[in-house]
Write a protein that holds these residues in place. Structure first.
Motif, short mmCIF file in Angstrom:
data_model
loop_
_atom_site.label_atom_id
_atom_site.label_comp_id
_atom_site.label_asym_id
_atom_site.label_seq_id
_atom_site.Cartn_x
_atom_site.Cartn_y
_atom_site.Cartn_z
N THR A 152 0.85 -1.18 0.00
CA THR A 152 0.00 0.00 0.00
C THR A 152 0.89 1.23 0.00
OG1 THR A 152 -0.14 0.12 2.43
CG2 THR A 152 -1.85 -1.16 1.29
N GLY A 153 0.37 2.34 -0.48
CA GLY A 153 1.16 3.56 -0.51
C GLY A 153 0.29 4.78 -0.68
N GLY A 154 0.79 5.92 -0.23
CA GLY A 154 0.06 7.16 -0.33
C GLY A 154 0.11 7.93 0.98
N LYS A 155 -0.47 9.13 0.96
CA LYS A 155 -0.47 9.97 2.16
C LYS A 155 -1.66 9.63 3.04
CE LYS A 155 2.17 13.79 0.19
NZ LYS A 155 2.22 15.25 -0.07
N PHE A 156 -1.65 8.41 3.53
CA PHE A 156 -2.67 7.93 4.47
C PHE A 156 -2.07 6.80 5.28
CE2 PHE A 156 -3.16 5.32 0.68
CZ PHE A 156 -3.32 4.03 1.20
N GLU A 157 -2.79 6.34 6.30
CA GLU A 157 -2.29 5.30 7.18
C GLU A 157 -3.14 4.03 7.06
OE1 GLU A 157 -0.40 7.80 10.90
OE2 GLU A 157 -2.47 7.09 11.07
N VAL A 158 -2.47 2.88 7.07
CA VAL A 158 -3.14 1.60 7.28
C VAL A 158 -3.25 1.41 8.79
CG1 VAL A 158 -2.99 -0.90 7.00
CG2 VAL A 158 -2.28 0.62 5.13
N GLN A 159 -4.49 1.39 9.28
CA GLN A 159 -4.69 1.44 10.73
C GLN A 159 -5.04 0.09 11.36
OE1 GLN A 159 -7.56 4.70 10.67
NE2 GLN A 159 -5.92 6.16 11.07
N ASN A 160 -5.43 -0.87 10.52
CA ASN A 160 -5.74 -2.21 11.04
C ASN A 160 -5.65 -3.20 9.90
OD1 ASN A 160 -8.00 -4.44 11.76
ND2 ASN A 160 -7.08 -3.63 13.63
N VAL A 161 -5.18 -4.42 10.19
CA VAL A 161 -4.99 -5.44 9.16
C VAL A 161 -5.54 -6.78 9.64
CG1 VAL A 161 -3.31 -6.69 7.75
CG2 VAL A 161 -2.88 -4.31 8.36
N THR A 162 -6.32 -7.45 8.79
CA THR A 162 -6.79 -8.81 9.04
C THR A 162 -6.52 -9.65 7.80
OG1 THR A 162 -8.56 -8.05 10.51
CG2 THR A 162 -8.77 -10.27 9.62
N LEU A 163 -5.91 -10.82 7.97
CA LEU A 163 -5.61 -11.71 6.87
C LEU A 163 -6.72 -12.76 6.76
CD1 LEU A 163 -3.54 -12.63 4.70
CD2 LEU A 163 -2.49 -14.06 6.48
N SER A 164 -7.20 -13.00 5.54
CA SER A 164 -8.26 -14.00 5.33
C SER A 164 -7.74 -15.40 5.62
CB SER A 164 -8.78 -13.92 3.90
OG SER A 164 -7.76 -14.28 2.98
N LYS A 165 -8.68 -16.34 5.79
CA LYS A 165 -8.31 -17.71 6.12
C LYS A 165 -7.46 -18.35 5.02
CE LYS A 165 -12.54 -19.09 6.87
NZ LYS A 165 -13.70 -19.96 7.20
N ASP A 166 -7.79 -18.05 3.76
CA ASP A 166 -7.03 -18.65 2.66
C ASP A 166 -5.75 -17.88 2.32
OD1 ASP A 166 -7.91 -16.38 1.37
OD2 ASP A 166 -9.26 -17.43 0.00
N LYS A 167 -5.49 -16.82 3.09
CA LYS A 167 -4.28 -16.02 2.95
C LYS A 167 -4.13 -15.40 1.55
CE LYS A 167 -1.64 -18.23 6.63
NZ LYS A 167 -0.32 -18.69 7.08
N LYS A 168 -5.25 -15.14 0.92
CA LYS A 168 -5.22 -14.49 -0.39
C LYS A 168 -5.70 -13.04 -0.34
CE LYS A 168 -5.92 -18.77 -3.02
NZ LYS A 168 -6.80 -19.48 -3.99
N THR A 169 -6.30 -12.66 0.81
CA THR A 169 -6.93 -11.34 0.90
C THR A 169 -6.56 -10.67 2.22
OG1 THR A 169 -8.80 -12.11 -0.42
CG2 THR A 169 -9.12 -10.08 0.85
N PHE A 170 -6.25 -9.37 2.13
CA PHE A 170 -6.14 -8.53 3.33
C PHE A 170 -7.43 -7.74 3.48
CE2 PHE A 170 -1.37 -8.50 2.72
CZ PHE A 170 -1.08 -9.11 3.93
N TYR A 171 -7.93 -7.66 4.70
CA TYR A 171 -8.99 -6.71 5.04
C TYR A 171 -8.33 -5.64 5.88
CZ TYR A 171 -12.23 -10.26 3.39
OH TYR A 171 -12.90 -11.17 2.61
N ILE A 172 -8.37 -4.41 5.39
CA ILE A 172 -7.63 -3.34 6.06
C ILE A 172 -8.52 -2.14 6.34
CG2 ILE A 172 -5.41 -4.05 5.07
CD1 ILE A 172 -5.66 -1.84 3.03
N MET A 173 -8.18 -1.44 7.40
CA MET A 173 -8.84 -0.18 7.75
C MET A 173 -7.85 0.94 7.44
SD MET A 173 -11.79 0.74 9.15
CE MET A 173 -12.24 -0.60 10.27
N GLY A 205 -10.17 12.28 8.47
CA GLY A 205 -11.20 12.21 9.49
C GLY A 205 -12.23 11.13 9.26
N GLU A 206 -11.95 10.17 8.37
CA GLU A 206 -12.84 9.03 8.15
C GLU A 206 -12.06 7.73 8.22
OE1 GLU A 206 -15.95 9.11 5.20
OE2 GLU A 206 -15.53 11.22 4.74
N GLN A 207 -12.73 6.65 8.62
CA GLN A 207 -12.11 5.33 8.65
C GLN A 207 -13.02 4.36 7.91
OE1 GLN A 207 -11.47 4.51 12.83
NE2 GLN A 207 -9.56 5.67 12.88
N HIS A 208 -12.44 3.71 6.88
CA HIS A 208 -13.21 2.79 6.06
C HIS A 208 -12.51 1.44 5.94
CE1 HIS A 208 -16.53 5.35 4.71
NE2 HIS A 208 -15.65 6.34 4.66
N PHE A 209 -13.34 0.44 5.61
CA PHE A 209 -12.92 -0.96 5.54
C PHE A 209 -12.75 -1.34 4.07
CE2 PHE A 209 -13.93 -5.60 6.04
CZ PHE A 209 -12.95 -5.91 6.97
#
Length: 785
Positions: free
Chosen positions: A428-449, A456-460
């Motif tokens: 990931t890259g850019g002028k923002f922060e990755v604030q939370n990370v969850t790895l899927s069971k099959d380890k193919k997908t990240f779910y990130i906040m 001033g917003e937080q999205h999934f």
């Protein structure tokens, strides 16, 4: 008596009218500071899923009881019910560790161990002991559960229940076998040679010992740790190595004491406190117990690249700089994090001066460390997913690839790294922060906040583990605290916006799926008032930086303004969700009702804006963080026509510190200020927070001298209110006692101190909140006229 009976009869004859909820038409401090669970409501918290993904669990208190209770929402019948004690016992509350195929999960609850079978969701209790079992995990072959008990490592077989102890840590030192002198050896040997009976008896005793030793169970090696503490014991997947940490606090470190005056006993009682910044620290070591070789060895850190690096700030102290001797910095080691097949292990090494974090490959056999990634910061290492006792975010994507977070670009982002080749990929890259990370069971997908849409917003989001395009799943403006269901088909979402407290929703794990609201927690009285949505704006700082802020605009300005300074330093409040400073938010609505304009700024060092903003106060607290607020005062004058002589400032903890620095060092900017539980001298605060920002007072005295308000008290010109809890174990009451004496000696008479005998750092009693904010309101009403 007749009149009394007639009155009672009339009461029974009067028609019954429904009781209507009280409407909140006019705000007052007394109304705002009532017990929030009674008149506002209690938001759901601590969200988790049942293991079958059919029930959402959460803490809630709709009945306004003394404390929250556990509730469950059934997805099938869409009903909320209070969870029974039996169901609570079986619930893993979202905790636990899965086996590789995700068919079993083990977790600890109330000090005992459990296993869930995901084929039928049956729960098997493994232990029921007085001793506390914790940190369960599957063994490498997944036939046993490894866990800790009394700081030792045990395993329990899933097939036959066999309990095996893997470590035997003992305090103190091992008593050495008594050694014979040369004279004693001669006499003993001579006796055996001389007397046949003695020889026969000795041979018999030796033979018996040999037989007893051969029958002795294979117990773990006794490991003596002296007066040190042991923690974090882990068994390698192949069962050969046990890694563990030992630590020893320095006995010379003096702890503080906080007196409590209003007690049940009627006597003044002492509350044990913390050490102060710069106190001797805790020495940490990382050890490996090789079960096969029956040896214990300490891992050396002397060859870590940069372990001897000198901090840049010493250039301001020529004598210290020239006297610097090459030496290993103290470090702490988190992990190891083993790959599933047990072939690779990674540890996170962190310098205790917090200027370096190394991710390193560990060879437990050779006891060698190999560098994978180094993050160096001459200020301090931090940011989402990077700090913490456990080292931060790190996991395995496959047997050779790890993922982790780093602020290498200036913002906390996600990376992958091949531990064999050393190839690192930024995901990931850019002028923002990755604030939370969850790895899927099959380890193919990240779910990130993230806060990439707006600080001033937080999205999934959903993103492939190879990186690339991110798909936003949540849509509403505000913040989303998301808990993924075990089957990964549903999301439990705690959502809020700037005018509405947190509520619980459920939605499909699909892009732009419609959320369904589960809870309604606020009271009719609370909802009857039209709470204002503050504008989120940016203000240009003197150095050209953009300061994010919230501004509350009155319909008709009285020409006066108040600037609120949030606490904690590293915290965010100029956002679009319900503030943790909800009392202050309501107080700002009260001020706006009276015609005040209110400004709430995310000054330098606030969270959510990347590394440079976070470390903008390094070696000078009360520098850019204060000028950001004075720039805000100038902006109010220019943008809203506020009278420059009618601006007040207030805040708690770090906000109280900034208030003091504002009144002491920029006395013409603020006409009045309320400093709540403020730090007055950073040399009196704790080590973990302060040493990151100002280093240690004995080595960087200049930073403490220019950052501590007590040294600038002579600058007080306008009106100051100080409020402080007397049993504050965070910022000690001693801080304001020392400042009070300083102000007395300086002959200042435009200040006052309000003390709260039964309050800690965060007030809990409505009466204390009410008294404090009536004083703040009185200060602004009287002094900003």
């Amino acid at each position: 008596m007749k009149y009394f009976l007639k009155s009672i009869l009339l009461l029974f004859l009067l028609p019954l009218t429904p009781v209507t909820a009280q409407k909140l038409t006019t705000l007052s401090v007394e109304k705002i500071m009532r017990d929030p669970k009674i008149w506002i409501g209690t938001a759901p918290s601590n969200i988790s899923w049942s293991d079958d993904s059919k029930t959402i669990y959460f803490d809630w208190n709709p009945d306004k009881n003394l404390s929250d209770s556990l509730y469950g929402y059934s997805l099938s019948d869409k009903k909320i019910n209070k969870v029974s004690a039996a169901e609570r016992l079986k619930s893993s509350a979202g905790n636990g560790v899965f086996n590789r195929s995700h068919t079993l999960k083990t977790y600890a609850k109330n000090g005992d161990l459990f296993v869930v079978d995901f084929k039928n969701f049956n729960v098997l209790q493994l232990t029921n002991t007085v001793d506390r079992e914790s940190n369960p995990a599957f063994s490498g072959d997944e036939q046993s559960i490894i866990f800790e008990r009394n700081n030792n490592l045990f395993s329990i077989s899933l097939s036959n229940g066999l309990l095996t102890q893997h470590t035997d840590f003992k305090s103190g030192a091992k008593r050495p076998e008594p050694k014979l002198s040369d004279e004693e050896k001669y006499l003993k040997n001579d006796q055996i040679k001389m007397f046949q009976v003695l020889k026969e008896r000795k041979d018999k005793k030796d033979a018996g010992k040999k037989i007893a030793d051969s029958d002795k169970p294979d117990y773990p090696k006794e490991i003596y740790i002296g007066e040190k503490n042991v923690s974090g014991a882990k068994l390698s997947p192949n069962g050969r190595f046990v890694t563990y940490r030992v630590s020893q606090p320095d006995k010379a470190a003096k702890s503080t004491i906080v007196p409590s005056y209003v007690t049940e006993s009627g006597f003044t009682e002492d509350i044990p406190g913390r050490t102060k910044v710069g106190a001797p620290g805790t020495a940490n070591e990382f050890w490996v117990y090789d079960i096969k070789k029956d040896t214990t060895r300490k891992v050396s850190v002397k060859n870590i690249p940069g372990i001897n690096d000198k901090p840049d700030y010493l250039k301001d102290y020529p004598k210290q700089d020239s006297a610097w001797k090459k030496k290993e910095r103290e470090v702490s080691i988190a992990g190891p994090f083993w790959s599933e097949n047990g072939e690779n292990a990674v540890v996170i090494v962190r310098a205790q001066d917090n200027k370096d974090r190394w991710i390193m490959s560990l060879n437990a056999d050779s006891l060698t460390l190999r560098l994978l990634d180094r993050q160096r910061d001459e200020a301090w290492i931090g940011g989402p997913g990077i700090g913490g006792f456990n080292g931060g975010e790190l996991g395995w994507l496959d047997e050779k690839t790890i993922y982790f977070q780093s602020e290498a670009t200036g913002y906390s982002h996600l990376y992958s790294l091949n531990v064999k080749t050393g190839k690192k990929t930024q995901l990931t890259g850019g002028k923002f922060e990755v604030q939370n990370v969850t790895l899927s069971k099959d380890k193919k997908t990240f779910y990130i906040m993230t806060n990439e849409l707006h600080p001033g917003e937080q999205h999934f989001y959903r993103m492939a583990t190879t990186g690339g395009e991110r798909t936003r799943i949540t849509q509403a403006t505000g913040a989303h605290d998301v808990t993924l269901s075990p089957d990964e088909t549903k999301l439990a979402v705690r959502y809020s916006n700037s005018t509405t407290p947190w509520e619980l929703f459920v939605m499909d794990n699909q892009t732009a799926a419609k959320p369904e609201q589960i809870t309604k927690s606020t009271t009719e009285e609370f909802r009857s008032y039209k709470w204002r949505e503050a504008k989120v704006v940016t203000i240009k700082a003197t150095d050209g930086a953009d300061i994010y802020a919230r501004v509350y605009e009155p319909k008709k300005s009285n020409g006066r303004a108040v600037i609120f300074v949030h606490g904690a330093g590293y915290l965010q409040n100029a956002h679009k969700w319900w503030s943790q400073y909800f009392r202050e938010y309501m107080f700002h609505n009260l001020l706006v009702d009276k015609g005040y304009t209110v400004l709430d700024m995310d000054y330098r060092a606030s969270a959510g804006y990347g590394r440079d903003w976070r470390t903008g106060i390094y070696r000078f607290m009360g520098g850019k963080d204060l000028t950001d607020n004075t720039d805000g005062a100038k902006w109010l004058v220019k943008k809203y026509g506020i009278d420059a002589g009618k601006i007040g400032i207030y805040g708690g903890s770090y906000g109280g510190f900034i208030t003091l620095m504002g009144l002491f060092t920029t006395p013409d900017v603020f006409k009045a200020g309320a400093a709540l539980r403020p730090v007055t001298d950073w040399a009196a605060y704790n080590h973990g927070y302060t040493a990151n920002i100002l280093n240690e007072p004995q080595s960087d005295s200049l930073s403490y001298r220019k950052s501590s308000p007590i040294y600038f008290a002579e600058g007080l010109k306008n009106n100051l209110l100080i409020c402080h809890g007397m049993i504050d174990v965070n910022v000690h009451y001693q801080d304001v006692v020392r400042l009070s004496q300083r102000l007395i000696e300086l002959g200042k008479n435009n200040w006052e101190l309000a003390s709260y005998p039964m309050e800690d750092h965060g007030f809990v009693e409505p009466s204390s909140w009410t008294d404090e904010y009536k004083r703040i309101l009185k200060l602004f009403e009287e002094k900003l006229k």
